[in-house]
Scaffold this motif. Sequence first.
Motif, short mmCIF file in Angstrom:
data_model
loop_
_atom_site.label_atom_id
_atom_site.label_comp_id
_atom_site.label_asym_id
_atom_site.label_seq_id
_atom_site.Cartn_x
_atom_site.Cartn_y
_atom_site.Cartn_z
N GLY A 1 0.67 -1.14 0.12
CA GLY A 1 -0.04 -0.10 -0.30
C GLY A 1 0.72 1.24 0.11
O GLY A 1 0.27 2.19 -0.46
N PHE A 2 1.98 1.36 0.47
CA PHE A 2 2.85 2.58 0.56
C PHE A 2 3.57 3.02 -0.84
O PHE A 2 3.83 3.94 -0.95
N GLY A 3 3.42 2.02 -1.68
CA GLY A 3 3.86 2.43 -3.10
C GLY A 3 5.36 2.22 -3.12
O GLY A 3 6.05 1.95 -2.05
N LEU A 4 6.03 2.35 -4.36
CA LEU A 4 7.46 2.11 -4.52
C LEU A 4 8.31 3.16 -3.57
O LEU A 4 9.29 2.76 -2.95
N LEU A 5 7.92 4.43 -3.57
CA LEU A 5 8.57 5.37 -2.89
C LEU A 5 8.52 5.01 -1.40
O LEU A 5 9.65 5.03 -0.52
N GLY A 6 7.53 4.80 -0.81
CA GLY A 6 7.40 4.43 0.66
C GLY A 6 8.02 3.50 1.06
O GLY A 6 8.80 3.53 2.31
N HIS A 7 8.06 2.36 0.39
CA HIS A 7 8.74 1.12 0.89
C HIS A 7 10.14 1.48 0.53
O HIS A 7 10.86 0.84 1.57
N LEU A 8 10.68 1.95 -0.44
CA LEU A 8 12.04 2.41 -0.42
C LEU A 8 12.82 3.30 0.52
O LEU A 8 13.62 2.98 1.18
N VAL A 9 11.79 4.20 0.99
CA VAL A 9 12.25 4.95 2.09
C VAL A 9 12.30 4.07 3.44
O VAL A 9 13.26 4.21 4.47
N GLU A 10 11.42 3.19 3.46
CA GLU A 10 11.51 2.35 4.60
C GLU A 10 12.57 1.54 4.55
O GLU A 10 13.08 1.00 5.77
N MET A 11 13.33 1.41 3.55
CA MET A 11 14.60 0.40 3.57
C MET A 11 15.95 1.42 3.54
O MET A 11 16.66 1.10 4.33
N THR A 12 15.75 2.75 2.94
CA THR A 12 17.09 3.51 3.20
C THR A 12 17.32 4.09 4.61
O THR A 12 18.17 4.08 4.96
N ARG A 13 16.19 4.20 5.34
CA ARG A 13 16.37 4.70 6.57
C ARG A 13 17.12 3.93 7.58
O ARG A 13 18.26 4.38 8.19
N PRO A 14 16.48 2.58 7.81
CA PRO A 14 17.52 1.76 8.83
C PRO A 14 18.66 1.27 8.16
O PRO A 14 19.47 0.76 8.88
#
Length: 760
Positions: free
Chosen positions: A638-651
């Motif tokens: 549901g968060f889309g490509l950008l949302g899930h990528l941000v969830e990966m780059t932050r941690p």
Amino acid sequence: MQQPQQPVLRDIVLVGGGHSHVGVLRRFAMRPEPGVRLTLICRDTHTPYSGMLPGYIAGHYTHDEVHIDLRRLAEYAGARFLRDEAIGIDHDGQRVRCRSRPPVPYDRLSINIGSTPRVEAVSGAGEHAVPVKPIHRFHDRWQTLLERVLHHPGTTRIAVVGGGAGGVELLLAMQHRLRRELAERRRDPDELAFTLFTRGERLLPTHNARVHAHFRDTLRRRGVEVHTGTDVTAVDSGRLQGDDGTWHDADEIIWVTDAGGAAWLRDTRLELDDGGFIKVDDTLQSLSDPRIFAAGDIAQQANHPREKAGVFAVRQGRPLADNLRAAVTGRPLKPYHPQARWLALISTGDRHAVASRGGLCLTGDWVWRWKDWIDRRFMARFNDLPPMSEDDGKAPDKTRVALDEEESAQAISAIAMRCGGCGAKVGASVLSRALSTLTPIHRDEILVGLHDPDDAAVVRVPPGKAMVHTVDFFRAFIDDPYVFGKVAANHALGDIFAMGAEAQTATAVATVPQGLEAKVEDTVFQMMAGAVEVLNAAGCALVGGHTGEGRELALGFAVNGLIDTEGDVALRKGGLRPGQVLILTKPLGTGTLFAAHARLGARGRWIDAALDSMGQSNREAASCLREHGATACTDLTGFGLLGHLVEMTRPSGVDAELDLAALPVLDGAEETIAAGILSSLQPANVRLRRAICDQATWIDHPRYPLLFDPQTAGGLLAGVPAERAEACLAALHARGYPQAVIIGRVLAPGEALEPISLKG
């Protein structure tokens, strides 16, 4: 998905997307019948209009101009569209047996599947000839022939078997198109040789002598070799044999004769004529089963036999719709008497046509323009549909459906004020019947499950394993409960596979709209049959669940997985490393496509492709990514490509660059985005634009909105070492993920606050 105010009381199932059934759908769209649900079962999402097919072959029309979009039309009519093929009828259980899904129950059934050339009647024809029906197979072969002629110089000999209007019209259309294409490439059109075979002594035997003479002269003038009074008795590779024993060379053999009913009808109780067509009375009901109707080429009116012509299928649409409506509302049915004479407009390939009716024969370019106007007006009735508003598809509350005493009580209960809490559960008997035929996979770790139900499941955790838990739940976005069940299960399993775990058990939570017990039971069965099919394929055992009543169909799963406790416990979002590439395994666009589908803004084939993508498991992709050194992975939802990528780059403490031009996109998604049709979740996802460097620079890029498009059962996004990326992509393609692609790279953290940069 539009929810009816009136619970479903009766099911009318339409098998086949022929001209009569598109008329039925339109009639019910104009005037819905409260409490009556229409379901269309058809193998093909786009059905061709036979009147324009020769014009399409000749190159005068595009694919979409000559095809009716059945999925879109069904959505407009508030009908369910099930993309499948009927293969039988359970008369006692009143169910249609399908090739690749559970049987579909009906209260009234209508069949409009057209006819099929009987190539099996001639030795070798089934292997070496191309029947004009089913159209989708002929279309594919025609495209292959077109490419071969255009790219491989040399003589091509084409034979057409069948001297009726259909065979003659098709031959002239093919000849016109191929000769024109060769001329445009400065090649000799006489590389082509056409031959026509007919067992009759004259062409177009059901038309008058002047029509016959016109087409005889046209064929002679265009160099077509005609063999009348010739019965084709055998077909071999590159040749066919006449009844005089002579063999004739032919590189391509098109079969437009000896049509009959579908073979599966012979295994039903339906009374058929000698050609295998369903015999019906004046009300279009089967002579042997009045609950079943038939129309179009597949039907033969016992009291009014007519030749097979599209005009009858079109004219039968209205009386068929009215009699189906009358049958489920307890009103008398009305007879339909087809006309004895009808107008036929037959084209000659080159924007010229002949009008034939009785002794009438009119010819000229103006006749083609007249035919073109009639055909386009007919198609506009089914393709030029007005946009849907929130109030569309909502039938009035009062139903005219005739119910027995028990059904009336159930119907009153279904629309009355319903209990909450545990009173909203689906009845135990309904639930047990719906689930009784499902066979979830068994795992040795399950101590208590559906095989021995109790208050809760009991599952052992194997030594050396850790548990992975996830949950997903959403409402239906498609009217097919079986397909919805498959997608919902696939979506829920995505988190398990993304972490590199194996799925172990699942517990379901579902809500089902109220209604008659039989309708609720079938909805639960269809939905859970699709879900269990996916869970079993993943090695995941369904061990329990809860089903309650609600306004909308919805389904979710709590899934448990297993992962080794030694070594890397799981693929985490925080495992990205600078220098890696980002691989995405499936295309984007489900959010915008299904938003468009609900507004009649998507083509049916786009939705087909999206459902196929959503139905593909991520299991093999996850395994492949791990084998090629992936250190981080997530599934797109549901968060889309950008949302899930941000969830990966932050941690991970990294930045990332995305290449917009490289993004894999589902067919139609760019068109619906360009039309401004977005998912309802898109605005919330767009808030993450602050994570993009210089985002104002990219806001007008046509693919920019796809960064925020919410996905259902989307692909996996993973970080893979750059040196292993090409081998990983090759392996993904080999395992059935043809659109897997590198969409960007992982960077060391920069000075900018925004972690995501774009190019494209």
